[in-house]
Design a protein around this motif. Structure first.
Motif, short mmCIF file in Angstrom:
data_model
loop_
_atom_site.label_atom_id
_atom_site.label_comp_id
_atom_site.label_asym_id
_atom_site.label_seq_id
_atom_site.Cartn_x
_atom_site.Cartn_y
_atom_site.Cartn_z
N VAL A 233 -8.72 55.34 2.98
CA VAL A 233 -9.41 56.18 3.95
C VAL A 233 -8.37 56.61 4.98
O VAL A 233 -7.61 55.78 5.51
N ALA A 234 -8.31 57.91 5.25
CA ALA A 234 -7.34 58.46 6.19
C ALA A 234 -8.06 58.93 7.44
O ALA A 234 -9.16 59.49 7.37
N VAL A 235 -7.43 58.71 8.58
CA VAL A 235 -8.03 59.09 9.85
C VAL A 235 -6.93 59.64 10.76
O VAL A 235 -5.79 59.17 10.74
N THR A 236 -7.28 60.67 11.53
CA THR A 236 -6.34 61.28 12.47
C THR A 236 -6.93 61.19 13.87
O THR A 236 -7.63 62.10 14.32
N PRO A 237 -6.72 60.09 14.55
CA PRO A 237 -7.32 59.91 15.88
C PRO A 237 -6.59 60.72 16.96
O PRO A 237 -5.45 61.17 16.75
N ILE A 238 -7.26 60.87 18.08
CA ILE A 238 -6.66 61.49 19.26
C ILE A 238 -6.63 60.43 20.35
O ILE A 238 -7.68 60.09 20.91
N PRO A 239 -5.47 59.85 20.66
CA PRO A 239 -5.44 58.81 21.70
C PRO A 239 -5.66 59.41 23.08
O PRO A 239 -5.62 60.63 23.28
N GLY A 240 -5.89 58.53 24.04
CA GLY A 240 -6.07 58.96 25.42
C GLY A 240 -4.78 59.50 26.02
O GLY A 240 -3.70 59.48 25.40
N SER A 241 -4.88 59.96 27.25
CA SER A 241 -3.73 60.61 27.89
C SER A 241 -2.80 59.62 28.59
O SER A 241 -1.67 59.97 28.91
N ASN A 242 -3.25 58.40 28.83
CA ASN A 242 -2.42 57.43 29.53
C ASN A 242 -1.39 56.80 28.60
O ASN A 242 -1.67 56.58 27.41
N ASP A 243 -0.19 56.52 29.13
CA ASP A 243 0.83 55.85 28.35
C ASP A 243 0.40 54.44 28.00
O ASP A 243 -0.35 53.80 28.74
#
Length: 456
Positions: free
Chosen positions: A421-431
């Motif tokens: 299963v492949a997923v392309t998440p979008i992380p938050g803006s904070n380091d």
């Protein structure tokens, strides 16, 4: 021959003692069909609690998620340090062997037994199935008795047309085959032969049949026998009237069966709606990292478990409502509750919850781990997880719940034919280090994302 006679003698002795106990202590059927199963169900729950089985609590879920996140961050940090040391050693011309850390699986006895809600479903079924089956067969028997009694009244009216009095006619009929009321009629006839009055004997028969409809017409029969006149015609019309009432009751139950179908379809719709919410809408909302009042994140709430409890409770009380609407008594709804609970439980453990306890899959990340990206934008390469069973075989078409912490957007998905299963998440803006968790059944796999240069 002697063996058969011994069995019959022991059967009669046991039957006599059962009758004595029933009369002396007023033992009712409900004591056996409802009381004993409830005690057995409570014993099952007590043993489960004493052996360490518990409910899944929000605190446990949150605590487990926090521990997984901390462990993943620690592993990512140690891997980064090892890479830096290896790079420095390579500059000096040294070769450093990197040892892979092996994690030992948690012993079976130390695994949390958070399946008490499953055991409670089984206990509920144990408590209500015997009573529901007994109520169903008793109702069928009662309906047959009412039909047989209407035929008895018709036959008695025919005998009285020939000039036979009610007592003699009833005694003669008791010697014939009257179907399910043969034994009741024989007991009443024996009472008349022993000198009891016709009224007392017939009321005794009414009590043994336990039918309000029969009791009402027995009163008519007794009054007709004592008042005299054209009793034969009166009994004939009474038997026809009783048959009409029975036919009306059957027609009423037949017309109300549509409500049974409606309730069953409604329960199925509820299950499908919760499945759609759990697999489509909720993973998207949870992936956004929204928080409710009190600072509790939506990703920390076990919606599937809550849906499971809601569906089972709706099945229990929905079945009771069916019994009240269609048959006029709640007790006749227990059979519908048992069927609805069984079907709903199978659907829930198949679609919403893992059916077994403990890890039933192995979830590994095979690519895309440890990527360094800017905050707030999708990954350039997808993170790919591989889901296999305990023998290492790929598990296709299995729902994998995805989550990202501390915040970000991610979508759950189903495994492909090869178990990936492949997923392309979008992380938050904070380091910082973000943890992507893949949950299949009760097994999890994690991957890390390192965000640098994002907006603070």
């Amino acid at each position: 021959m002697n063996f058969t006679m011994d069995i019959e003698r022991y059967r009669m002795v046991i039957q006599r003692y059962v009758q004595i106990l029933t009369i002396r202590y007023d033992i009712k059927r409900e004591y056996l069909t409802l009381g004993i199963p409830i005690l057995v169900a409570l014993s099952i729950l007590s043993v489960a609690v004493l052996t360490g089985h518990t409910f899944v609590t929000d605190e446990a879920s949150i605590g487990g998620a926090v521990n997984d996140e901390t462990a993943a961050k620690q592993a990512a940090y140690e891997a980064l340090v090892a890479e830096m040391e290896a790079a420095e050693a390579a500059e000096r011309g040294e070769v450093v062997a990197v040892e892979e850390e092996k994690t030992e699986p948690l012993p079976e006895d130390d695994k949390p037994k958070d399946d008490l809600d499953h055991i409670m479903v089984f206990a509920i079924l144990v408590a209500i199935i015997p009573y529901s089956l007994d109520s169903y067969f008793q109702k069928k028997l009662l309906q047959k008795r009412e039909v047989a009694f209407s035929e008895l009244m018709y036959k008695l009216s025919e005998l009285m047309r020939g000039g036979i009095d009610p007592v003699k006619g009833f005694i003669n009929l008791s010697k014939t085959n009257l179907g399910v009321i043969t034994s009741n009629a024989q007991d009443a006839a024996s009472s008349m032969v022993l000198g009891k009055s016709f009224e007392e004997s017939m009321h005794r028969m009414s009590d043994s049949m336990n039918s309000r409809l029969v009791a009402r017409y027995i009163d008519v029969l007794v009054q007709a026998a004592y008042t005299g006149g054209n009793v034969a015609d009166l009994l004939f019309r009474t038997s026809e009237d009783m048959r009409s009432v029975i036919a009306i009751q059957k027609e009423k139950e037949s017309n109300l069966k549509q409500y049974i179908v409606i309730f069953y379809l409604a329960q199925g719709i509820i299950v499908m709606l919760t499945y759609i919410l759990s697999t489509s809408l909720l993973p998207l909302i949870q992936g956004v990292g929204m928080e409710m009042l009190g600072g509790v994140g939506l990703s920390d709430i076990d919606f599937e478990r809550g849906f499971f409890h809601m569906i089972i409770l709706n099945a229990l009380f929905g079945g009771l409502i069916i019994g009240q609407i269609t048959e006029g008594e709640i007790k006749h709804g227990f059979k519908h509750s048992a069927v609805l609970i069984t079907l709903s439980y199978v659907a829930c453990v198949t679609l919403l919850l893992p059916a077994g306890v403990g890890g039933s899959y192995v979830v590994d990340v095979i690519s895309g781990d440890g990527q360094e990206v800017l905050g707030g934008i999708p990954l350039q390469k997808p993170i790919v997880f591989n889901v296999t069973d305990m023998e290492g075989n790929p598990v296709p078409d299995t729902f994998v719940k995805m989550s990202i912490s501390p915040d970000g957007m991610i979508t759950s998905s189903m495994t492909e034919d090869d178990g990936t299963v492949a997923v392309t998440p979008i992380p938050g803006s904070n380091d910082g280090t973000y943890i992507v968790t893949a949950l299949a059944g009760e097994s999890t796999g994690t991957a890390t994302i390192i965000v640098k240069g994002g907006d603070d």
